[in-house]
Write an enzyme that holds these catalytic residues in place. Structure first.
Site, PDB file in Angstrom:
ATOM      1  N   GLY A 184      18.613  -2.432   0.856  1.00 14.19           N
ATOM      2  CA  GLY A 184      18.948  -2.627   2.276  1.00 14.19           C
ATOM      3  C   GLY A 184      20.148  -3.529   2.524  1.00 14.19           C
ATOM      4  O   GLY A 184      21.070  -3.173   3.255  1.00 14.19           O
TER       5      GLY A 184
ATOM      6  N   GLU B 236       6.555  -4.145  -6.023  1.00 13.05           N
ATOM      7  CA  GLU B 236       7.872  -4.115  -6.670  1.00 13.05           C
ATOM      8  C   GLU B 236       7.877  -5.024  -7.893  1.00 13.05           C
ATOM      9  O   GLU B 236       7.272  -6.082  -7.847  1.00 13.05           O
ATOM     10  CB  GLU B 236       8.950  -4.570  -5.676  1.00 13.05           C
ATOM     11  CG  GLU B 236       9.197  -3.514  -4.629  1.00 13.05           C
ATOM     12  CD  GLU B 236      10.253  -3.922  -3.609  1.00 13.05           C
ATOM     13  OE1 GLU B 236      11.206  -4.630  -3.954  1.00 13.05           O
ATOM     14  OE2 GLU B 236      10.113  -3.505  -2.450  1.00 13.05           O
TER      15      GLU B 236
ATOM     16  N   ARG C 278       8.958  -3.406   4.273  1.00 17.08           N
ATOM     17  CA  ARG C 278       8.262  -4.016   3.147  1.00 17.08           C
ATOM     18  C   ARG C 278       7.257  -3.015   2.601  1.00 17.08           C
ATOM     19  O   ARG C 278       6.545  -2.369   3.368  1.00 17.08           O
ATOM     20  CB  ARG C 278       7.525  -5.284   3.599  1.00 17.08           C
ATOM     21  CG  ARG C 278       8.411  -6.514   3.766  1.00 17.08           C
ATOM     22  CD  ARG C 278       9.019  -6.992   2.464  1.00 17.08           C
ATOM     23  NE  ARG C 278       9.815  -8.193   2.653  1.00 17.08           N
ATOM     24  CZ  ARG C 278      11.151  -8.207   2.824  1.00 17.08           C
ATOM     25  NH1 ARG C 278      11.839  -7.076   2.822  1.00 17.08           N
ATOM     26  NH2 ARG C 278      11.787  -9.349   2.988  1.00 17.08           N
TER      27      ARG C 278
ATOM     28  N   ARG D 160       5.544  -3.659  18.620  1.00 17.16           N
ATOM     29  CA  ARG D 160       4.826  -4.517  17.665  1.00 17.16           C
ATOM     30  C   ARG D 160       3.534  -3.844  17.221  1.00 17.16           C
ATOM     31  O   ARG D 160       2.446  -4.259  17.601  1.00 17.16           O
ATOM     32  CB  ARG D 160       4.564  -5.902  18.255  1.00 17.16           C
ATOM     33  CG  ARG D 160       4.019  -6.882  17.217  1.00 17.16           C
ATOM     34  CD  ARG D 160       4.129  -8.320  17.664  1.00 17.16           C
ATOM     35  NE  ARG D 160       5.510  -8.731  17.722  1.00 17.16           N
ATOM     36  CZ  ARG D 160       5.975  -9.700  18.507  1.00 17.16           C
ATOM     37  NH1 ARG D 160       5.169 -10.342  19.313  1.00 17.16           N
ATOM     38  NH2 ARG D 160       7.253 -10.011  18.492  1.00 17.16           N
TER      39      ARG D 160
ATOM     40  N   HIS E 275      15.298  -1.142  -3.302  1.00 16.95           N
ATOM     41  CA  HIS E 275      15.443  -2.267  -2.360  1.00 16.95           C
ATOM     42  C   HIS E 275      16.921  -2.650  -2.166  1.00 16.95           C
ATOM     43  O   HIS E 275      17.325  -3.777  -2.487  1.00 16.95           O
ATOM     44  CB  HIS E 275      14.622  -3.471  -2.833  1.00 16.95           C
ATOM     45  CG  HIS E 275      14.232  -4.401  -1.709  1.00 16.95           C
ATOM     46  ND1 HIS E 275      13.049  -5.083  -1.685  1.00 16.95           N
ATOM     47  CD2 HIS E 275      14.876  -4.763  -0.567  1.00 16.95           C
ATOM     48  CE1 HIS E 275      12.973  -5.828  -0.589  1.00 16.95           C
ATOM     49  NE2 HIS E 275      14.083  -5.656   0.114  1.00 16.95           N
TER      50      HIS E 275
HETATM   51  C1  GLV Z   1      15.432  -8.176   2.120  1.00 12.89           C
HETATM   52  O1  GLV Z   1      14.472  -7.441   2.015  1.00 12.89           O
HETATM   53  C2  GLV Z   1      15.458  -9.337   2.978  1.00 12.89           C
HETATM   54  O2  GLV Z   1      14.440  -9.666   3.609  1.00 12.89           O
HETATM   55  O3  GLV Z   1      16.524  -9.967   3.027  1.00 12.89           O
END
Ligand code: GLV
Ligand code: GLV
Length: 331
Positions: free
Chosen positions: A293, A273, A244, A177, A291
């Site tokens: 992911g 963004e 992020r 963390r 973005h």
């Molecule tokens: C994408 O960035 C999510 O948080 O689902």
């Protein structure tokens, strides 16, 4: 009986829309609501639940006026929502965690491999017709095998990344963390059989060959990677961000990439963004994704189902299956 009513700021994949339409009335504006329009809609009393996207900002002002029982965010993350303000106004919040873990870890590996082996630069060269034949010293990159992968964070996505990276022969260190520390349980480490080692943030920064970010955005992690941290990374190191954008001071990153402070960066997220800091796109040592992911057909469909089920539960006055609770940090 009153029909449940949903405001869906942007249409989600059909499995989710079907669940919502079966449960009640669905309003999709069909254009991007401005912050003022979103605020007015949420305050109108016409909807039980808003189905929101990361780009919809649900801040304290909006929430103070909102007449909603819930917000169902179509994302795992929820930094677009003021969670404690929602709690103060008794508005429940749902998200879609867990199912996008593997897809996001895949994109992390994609960026590690693509930056190390200069895939985007090389692809551009091929397309430009500039390949002159195999050469002993041509487009040399870095070894992934044997390199140290430093994970900032040790939640689901970080651990899924570690499993993949171990298969590629990487050494894993992590700071659970950052910039602080939290104790790691034996259970979290069990699956790695001694192949992942917890270290402090300073050591992670100074010794990682690849530094990969897996922290939620919060006041503690805003600009976690700033000028100072970039200055303490190895000059051969590569920064990977699938978490992020605002976790990194992007203008400072551009400077570090330009002056050789670090070797390369692989990014899926940006500080503002959809824009990018000036200079980032011109650098050859960056791999830049928009973005992506969670962007597979099946993950987005499953996110839609979970998001819609959360929305239906909250509209009916029940707690959602996946609830974001104020004061409980993301894993
Ligand atoms: C994408 O960035 C999510 O948080 O689902
Ligand atoms: C995201 O779902 C995470 O827990 O890392």
């Amino acid at each position: 009986m009153n029909r449940l009513s949903f405001l869906v700021t942007t249409e989600i994949p059909s499995p989710g829309m079907e669940i919502l339409r079966a449960a009640g009335t669905v309003h999709v504006p069909g254009f991007r609501l401005s912050p003022e329009e979103l605020s007015r809609e949420c305050a109108s009393g016409s909807y039980d639940v808003v189905v929101s996207q990361l780009r919809d900002r649900l801040d304290a002002d909006l929430l103070a006026r909102a007449r909603l029982t819930g917000i169902s965010n179509y994302a795992a993350g929820f930094d677009n929502i003021d969670i404690s303000a929602a709690a103060r106004h008794s508005i429940m919040v749902g998200n879609t965690p867990g199912i996008l873990t593997d897809a996001t870890a895949d994109v992390t590996l994609l960026l590690i491999l693509a930056t190390a082996r200069r895939a985007v630069e090389a692809d551009a060269l091929m397309r430009a017709g500039r390949y002159m034949g195999w050469e002993p010293q041509f487009m040399l990159g870095l070894d992934v095998s044997g390199a140290t992968l430093g994970l900032a964070g040790f939640g689901r996505i970080a651990r899924a990344t570690a499993r993949r990276a171990i298969a590629f022969g990487m050494k894993i260190i992590f700071c659970p963390r950052p910039p602080g520390h939290r104790p790691v349980t034996a259970g979290e480490l069990a699956e790695f059989g001694g192949e992942a080692r917890a270290v402090g943030w300073d050591e992670l920064v100074a010794t990682s060959d690849f530094l990969s970010l897996h922290v939620p955005l919060s006041p503690e992690t805003h600009h976690l990677v700033d000028e100072d941290v970039l200055g303490r990374m190895k000059s051969s190191a590569i920064l990977i961000n699938t978490a992020r954008g605002p976790v990194v001071d992007e203008p400072a990153l551009v400077r570090a990439l330009r002056n050789g402070g670090i070797a390369a960066a692989g990014l899926d997220v940006y500080e503002n963004e959809p824009s990018m800091s000036p200079g980032l796109a011109e650098l050859p040592n960056t791999v830049l994704l928009p973005h992506l992911g969670s962007a597979t057909t099946s993950v987005r469909a499953e996110m839609a189902r979970i998001c819609a089920r959360n929305a239906v539960a909250m509209a009916g006055g029940n707690r959602p299956e996946h609830e974001v609770v104020a004061g409980v940090p993301a894993p």
